[in-house]
Enzyme design. Sequence first.
Site, PDB file in Angstrom:
ATOM      1  N   GLY A 135       2.154   2.277  10.721  1.00  0.00           N
ATOM      2  CA  GLY A 135       3.088   3.389  10.561  1.00  0.00           C
ATOM      3  C   GLY A 135       3.820   3.784  11.827  1.00  0.00           C
ATOM      4  CG  ASN A 195      -1.810   1.164   1.345  1.00  0.00           C
ATOM      5  OD1 ASN A 195      -1.908   1.966   0.414  1.00  0.00           O
ATOM      6  ND2 ASN A 195      -2.482   1.300   2.480  1.00  0.00           N
ATOM      7  CD  GLU A 213      -3.159   5.485   6.597  1.00  0.00           C
ATOM      8  OE1 GLU A 213      -3.094   5.455   5.361  1.00  0.00           O
ATOM      9  OE2 GLU A 213      -2.239   5.090   7.340  1.00  0.00           O
ATOM     10  CG  HIS A 261      -6.181   1.803   4.951  1.00  0.00           C
ATOM     11  ND1 HIS A 261      -5.773   2.794   5.809  1.00  0.00           N
ATOM     12  CD2 HIS A 261      -5.152   0.922   4.871  1.00  0.00           C
ATOM     13  CE1 HIS A 261      -4.544   2.528   6.214  1.00  0.00           C
ATOM     14  NE2 HIS A 261      -4.142   1.390   5.668  1.00  0.00           N
ATOM     15  CD  GLU A 290      -3.644  -2.518   7.178  1.00  0.00           C
ATOM     16  OE1 GLU A 290      -2.486  -2.699   6.781  1.00  0.00           O
ATOM     17  OE2 GLU A 290      -4.330  -1.545   6.852  1.00  0.00           O
ATOM     18  CB  SER A 333       4.823  -1.798  12.099  1.00  0.00           C
ATOM     19  OG  SER A 333       4.451  -0.446  12.300  1.00  0.00           O
ATOM     20  CE  LYS A 342      -0.464   3.216   4.667  1.00  0.00           C
ATOM     21  NZ  LYS A 342      -0.288   3.284   6.108  1.00  0.00           N
TER      22      LYS A 342
HETATM   23  P1  PGA Z   1       2.595   0.290   7.632  1.00  0.00           P
HETATM   24  O1  PGA Z   1       1.171   0.513   6.946  1.00  0.00           O
HETATM   25  O2  PGA Z   1       3.182  -0.967   7.066  1.00  0.00           O
HETATM   26  O3  PGA Z   1       3.414   1.524   7.252  1.00  0.00           O
HETATM   27  O4  PGA Z   1       2.368   0.179   9.098  1.00  0.00           O
HETATM   28  C1  PGA Z   1       0.296  -0.567   6.700  1.00  0.00           C
HETATM   29  C2  PGA Z   1      -1.027  -0.096   6.140  1.00  0.00           C
HETATM   30  O5  PGA Z   1      -1.578   0.916   6.605  1.00  0.00           O
HETATM   31  O6  PGA Z   1      -1.573  -0.711   5.197  1.00  0.00           O
END
Ligand code: PGA
Length: 232
Positions: free
Chosen positions: A162, A6, A89, A87, A156, A192, A8
């Site tokens: 993140g 992803n 976010e 997601h 997640e 992560s 983003k």
């Molecule tokens: P990350 O993000 O690996 O940077 O923690 C994962 C995600 O939000 O899909």
Amino acid sequence: MRFVANFKTNHTRASTAEYIKTLSPILEEIGCKNTLIFPPATALQEGNSTIKVGAQNAYFTTNGAFTGELGLEQLDEFNIKTILIGHSERREILGESQEFIAKKFEFFANEGFEIIYCIGEPLEIREQGDEALFEYLFAQFEGIDTNYSKLTVAYEPIWAIGTGVSATIDDIKLVHNKLKEKLNLPLLYGGSVKVANIADIAQIDSVDGVLVGSASLDANEFAKLIKEGLGA
Ligand code: PGA
């Protein structure tokens, strides 16, 4: 094991093309055929035999007056048939409600898309114990047809996204085992995931793949993560 990236709001059209060019031969060499990447909207392009390209977002329409959104027509141009929905976010920052998410899901399921559907809880819910945790997580399936044949669920935990701090193996097992008990679906873990922890995460029976943000942005690092995860 399935590896999903992803991006983003990272990468451009040019750098995504470069990324695919770097990663594809490595995947070819190790015989890994089912990697999926979600670049930003301006970088959507056709994938190839080792890398599938999906959309991070789109609106539940073929086309129309939805300023700033993409519809089916824009995805079709690049033969995009995979979408990420739910997601955290988009739920938290863009304010997508469960009802809105369910509409998006229904539209793209009717169009035969492969759907990677994300669920996850904030830390304050996790701290309230298992009952609150599962109540919160299962509420994120409201309005979602979990019998849809092209559905993959990504768990997640928001506190692990993140932050550099992944959920522990026990944290992941707790949720994935419960999800497997209730739903007969492929499950990804995200939050992560990196080269240093992929081997342990990949060993969990109820983990069918990973959704990777930060550690997917560099093609060579992601290749390393994939190799590590496959023990290749
Ligand atoms: P990350 O993000 O690996 O940077 O923690 C994962 C995600 O939000 O899909």
